[in-house]
Design an enzyme around this catalytic site. Structure first.
Site, PDB file in Angstrom:
ATOM      1  CE  LYS A 199      55.813   9.581 -10.254  1.00 53.75           C
ATOM      2  NZ  LYS A 199      54.684  10.269  -9.622  1.00 53.75           N
ATOM      3  CG  ASP A 251      52.445   7.939 -11.296  1.00 54.64           C
ATOM      4  OD1 ASP A 251      52.174   8.994 -10.701  1.00 54.64           O
ATOM      5  OD2 ASP A 251      52.500   7.880 -12.545  1.00 54.64           O
TER       6      ASP A 251
HETATM    7  P1  NDP Z   1      46.005   4.660 -13.178  1.00 48.81           P
HETATM    8  O1  NDP Z   1      46.952   3.714 -13.797  1.00 48.81           O
HETATM    9  O2  NDP Z   1      45.192   4.233 -12.027  1.00 48.81           O
HETATM   10  O3  NDP Z   1      45.015   5.250 -14.270  1.00 48.81           O
HETATM   11  C1  NDP Z   1      45.476   5.923 -15.383  1.00 48.81           C
HETATM   12  C2  NDP Z   1      44.290   6.223 -16.281  1.00 48.81           C
HETATM   13  O4  NDP Z   1      44.723   7.052 -17.358  1.00 48.81           O
HETATM   14  C3  NDP Z   1      43.712   4.976 -16.929  1.00 48.81           C
HETATM   15  O5  NDP Z   1      42.358   5.169 -17.180  1.00 48.81           O
HETATM   16  C4  NDP Z   1      44.526   4.878 -18.210  1.00 48.81           C
HETATM   17  O6  NDP Z   1      43.853   4.154 -19.225  1.00 48.81           O
HETATM   18  C5  NDP Z   1      44.683   6.329 -18.581  1.00 48.81           C
HETATM   19  N1  NDP Z   1      45.965   6.526 -19.278  1.00 48.81           N
HETATM   20  C6  NDP Z   1      47.194   6.277 -18.803  1.00 48.81           C
HETATM   21  N2  NDP Z   1      48.151   6.547 -19.691  1.00 48.81           N
HETATM   22  C7  NDP Z   1      47.497   6.976 -20.782  1.00 48.81           C
HETATM   23  C8  NDP Z   1      47.925   7.398 -22.043  1.00 48.81           C
HETATM   24  N3  NDP Z   1      49.229   7.438 -22.377  1.00 48.81           N
HETATM   25  N4  NDP Z   1      46.975   7.780 -22.933  1.00 48.81           N
HETATM   26  C9  NDP Z   1      45.655   7.734 -22.604  1.00 48.81           C
HETATM   27  N5  NDP Z   1      45.198   7.335 -21.410  1.00 48.81           N
HETATM   28  C10 NDP Z   1      46.101   6.957 -20.510  1.00 48.81           C
HETATM   29  O7  NDP Z   1      46.920   5.928 -12.782  1.00 48.81           O
HETATM   30  P2  NDP Z   1      46.584   7.093 -11.763  1.00 48.81           P
HETATM   31  O8  NDP Z   1      45.144   7.390 -11.759  1.00 48.81           O
HETATM   32  O9  NDP Z   1      47.265   6.787 -10.480  1.00 48.81           O
HETATM   33  O10 NDP Z   1      47.397   8.310 -12.419  1.00 48.81           O
HETATM   34  C11 NDP Z   1      46.801   9.204 -13.351  1.00 48.81           C
HETATM   35  C12 NDP Z   1      47.607  10.494 -13.386  1.00 48.81           C
HETATM   36  O11 NDP Z   1      47.615  11.084 -12.086  1.00 48.81           O
HETATM   37  C13 NDP Z   1      49.084  10.349 -13.758  1.00 48.81           C
HETATM   38  O12 NDP Z   1      49.495  11.497 -14.452  1.00 48.81           O
HETATM   39  C14 NDP Z   1      49.774  10.312 -12.410  1.00 48.81           C
HETATM   40  O13 NDP Z   1      51.118  10.698 -12.504  1.00 48.81           O
HETATM   41  C15 NDP Z   1      48.942  11.318 -11.656  1.00 48.81           C
HETATM   42  N6  NDP Z   1      48.984  11.248 -10.205  1.00 48.81           N
HETATM   43  C16 NDP Z   1      48.711  10.099  -9.529  1.00 48.81           C
HETATM   44  C17 NDP Z   1      48.709  10.072  -8.157  1.00 48.81           C
HETATM   45  C18 NDP Z   1      48.334   8.860  -7.380  1.00 48.81           C
HETATM   46  O14 NDP Z   1      48.301   8.944  -6.163  1.00 48.81           O
HETATM   47  N7  NDP Z   1      48.030   7.742  -7.998  1.00 48.81           N
HETATM   48  C19 NDP Z   1      49.081  11.263  -7.371  1.00 48.81           C
HETATM   49  C20 NDP Z   1      49.293  12.447  -8.172  1.00 48.81           C
HETATM   50  C21 NDP Z   1      49.257  12.420  -9.531  1.00 48.81           C
HETATM   51  P3  NDP Z   1      43.898   2.524 -19.240  1.00 48.81           P
HETATM   52  O15 NDP Z   1      42.942   2.107 -18.177  1.00 48.81           O
HETATM   53  O16 NDP Z   1      43.490   2.186 -20.604  1.00 48.81           O
HETATM   54  O17 NDP Z   1      45.301   2.170 -18.931  1.00 48.81           O
HETATM   55  O1  2IT Z   2      52.542  11.930  -8.538  1.00 48.99           O
HETATM   56  C1  2IT Z   2      52.343  11.672  -7.341  1.00 48.99           C
HETATM   57  O2  2IT Z   2      52.305  12.556  -6.474  1.00 48.99           O
HETATM   58  C2  2IT Z   2      52.126  10.272  -6.945  1.00 48.99           C
HETATM   59  N1  2IT Z   2      52.106   9.404  -7.811  1.00 48.99           N
HETATM   60  C3  2IT Z   2      51.964   9.895  -5.499  1.00 48.99           C
HETATM   61  C4  2IT Z   2      53.296   9.807  -4.822  1.00 48.99           C
HETATM   62  C5  2IT Z   2      53.294   9.269  -3.426  1.00 48.99           C
HETATM   63  O3  2IT Z   2      54.411   9.067  -2.922  1.00 48.99           O
HETATM   64  O4  2IT Z   2      52.245   9.038  -2.826  1.00 48.99           O
END
Ligand code: NDP
Ligand code: 2IT
Length: 446
Positions: free
Chosen positions: A126, A166
């Site tokens: 990561k 992420d």
């Molecule tokens: P994005 O940046 O696309 O979206 C994050 C969302 O969560 C936004 O709406 C953001 O609000 C909100 N957010 C982020 N940080 C905070 C915080 N500290 N407090 C309140 N709201 C918050 O990220 P992802 O959707 O990609 O990721 C979301 C979660 O999913 C994370 O935990 C990530 O690790 C996990 N994840 C992501 C994967 C991926 O493929 N993208 C895969 C597996 C897990 P705002 O719009 O205001 O910033």
């Molecule tokens: O938390 C996660 O699994 C991710 N942000 C996606 C990682 C990836 O390599 O696609």
């Protein structure tokens, strides 16, 4: 806890002071593993836990860049290359002001087991930066990404370490990062990053994969218990990549998403959220979710509120960030009759919330299983890149679905084997652990 897990956990806390989220992630995995060590002393004999908790390599670097006004800025960049027993390090990059080494290590540690569960040949890693993309121009984001990649490029490669997105890192950032990597290496090494644009090596379904995968595994678990998603009321935190596509898939399956949020507050729309509008606000305009009210004045927006879990629902999908659901929030959901909780985010429930959810026999899918669809589809993107091929939406979607069903079957079977039927936390942690630990034994002390 057994003396072995206790001893290693104590060492982890002493050796990594101040890294609360990392300690939490390690403890949560260790709590599941005692029955394994009782049955199989071989893992302790090979020092598996001592080796697992120590990243193979940790890189911390300066990221200098110049903003649009000509000011020099300095951020900190991280890449933790955690474990390569099963394949090249694989995991996302997070750009958020809260990023520090403890956060990157917790995410990297979880990624090892999640990636193992997918059954794909990928290790765990990561990275990220404390850079905040919010409010920055495209040109600033580009210069930051170029500077970040200038250093990162020395450490990654399609057979070494393959980053992706992420929080704060989506298609735009992956594009700038890829462009700089290609320029430095003078090589079109498509498989070095995943989440690429569809015209230049990206895979169909990768954008949707984490959210869709979350709903596929939830659907499977509920189906196994003869419950349908049709007409269920759903609350989803976040409105980013994971939240939006979880909402899309669960709506397609007949459920009704009534609330979503961003870091400024939450939106409640009793008759069901208009997801196309959320996409336009968040994906196209990079705006705030409260702008939804301009078109739907009958919806409610709670500014600066974090109590989205006080809304009565059947299914709760935390898809924003770590520790966003504490014991009080979990208790409110339970009091309101929630039946299922699926973790789209990484470690969104505090340990106390997890205990409540388990004690109350909710259908609960922990993040390592529930959100594995994103990285699984990244692995499918790497496969296509290696073959110079591109697969149809349907083919990738079917593969994603079968991987999620396999994860559910695998974790359930292992939980049962170890006498913890229906405990997917134990099942996912043990199933992931066994794959990695056995590979580490086969490969010797490295
Ligand atoms: P994005 O940046 O696309 O979206 C994050 C969302 O969560 C936004 O709406 C953001 O609000 C909100 N957010 C982020 N940080 C905070 C915080 N500290 N407090 C309140 N709201 C918050 O990220 P992802 O959707 O990609 O990721 C979301 C979660 O999913 C994370 O935990 C990530 O690790 C996990 N994840 C992501 C994967 C991926 O493929 N993208 C895969 C597996 C897990 P705002 O719009 O205001 O910033
Ligand atoms: O938390 C996660 O699994 C991710 N942000 C996606 C990682 C990836 O390599 O696609």
């Amino acid at each position: 806890m057994s003396t072995y897990t206790e001893k290693v956990l104590k060492m982890v806390k002493k050796r990594n002071p101040g890294e609360a989220e990392f300690h939490q992630a390690v403890e949560e995995v260790f709590e599941s593993l005692d029955p394994v060590f009782e049955r199989h002393p071989v893992y302790e004999e090979h020092g598996i836990l001592e080796r697992l908790v120590e990243p193979e390599r940790q890189i911390i670097f300066r990221v200098p860049w110049v903003d649009d006004e000509g000011n020099t800025k300095v951020n900190r960049g991280f890449r933790v290359e955690y474990n390569s027993a099963l394949g090249p390090y694989k995991g996302g990059l997070r750009f958020h002001p809260s990023v520090n080494v403890g956060i990157v290590k917790f995410l990297g540690f979880e990624q090892i087991f999640k990636n193992a569960l997918t059954g794909r040949p990928i290790g765990g890693g990561k990275g990220g930066s404390d850079f905040d993309p919010k409010g920055k121009s495209d040109a600033e984001v580009m210069r930051f990404c170029q500077s970040f990649m200038t250093e990162l490029s020395r450490h990654i490669g399609f057979q070494t370490d393959v980053p992706a997105g992420d929080i704060g890192v989506g298609g735009r950032e992956i594009g700038y990062l890829f462009g700089q990597y290609k320029r430095i290496k003078n090589k079109y090494e498509a498989g070095v990053l995943t989440g690429k644009g569809l015209d230049w090596g990206g895979s169909l379904v990768r954008t949707e994969a984490t959210g869709y995968g979350l709903v596929y595994i939830l659907e499977e678990m509920l189906k196994d218990n003869k419950i349908s998603l049709n007409n269920q009321k759903v609350v989803i935190s976040g409105s980013g990549n994971v939240a939006i596509y979880a909402a899309e898939k669960i709506t397609q399956l007949g459920a009704n998403v009534i609330a979503m949020s961003d870091s400024s507050g939450y939106l409640y729309h009793e008759k069901g959220i208009d997801l196309e509008l959320v996409k336009e606000i968040k994906e196209v305009n990079r705006g705030r979710i409260k702008e939804y009210l301009q078109k739907y004045p009958d919806a409610e927006y709670c500014d600066k509120c974090t109590d989205i879990w006080s809304i009565k629902c059947d299914v709760a999908l935390p898809c924003a960030t770590q520790n966003e659901m504490d014991a009080d929030a979990a208790q409110q959901l339970i009091d309101n009759g929630v039946i299922a909780v699926g973790e789209g985010a990484n470690m969104p429930l505090t340990p106390e919330a997890i205990k409540l959810v388990k004690d109350n026999d909710l259908f609960y899918i922990p993040g390592k299983a529930a959100n594995a669809g994103g990285v699984a589809t990244s692995a499918i993107e790497m496969t296509q890149n290696a073959m110079f091929d591109d697969w149809t939406f349907d083919k990738v979607d079917q593969k994603l679905k079968s991987i999620m069903v396999n994860i559910y079957d695998d974790a359930s079977a292992v939980a049962e084997e170890y006498g913890m039927e229906d405990d997917l936390v134990a099942g996912a942690n043990i199933a992931g652990f066994l794959k990695v630990a056995n590979a580490m034994i086969d490969q010797g002390v490295v």
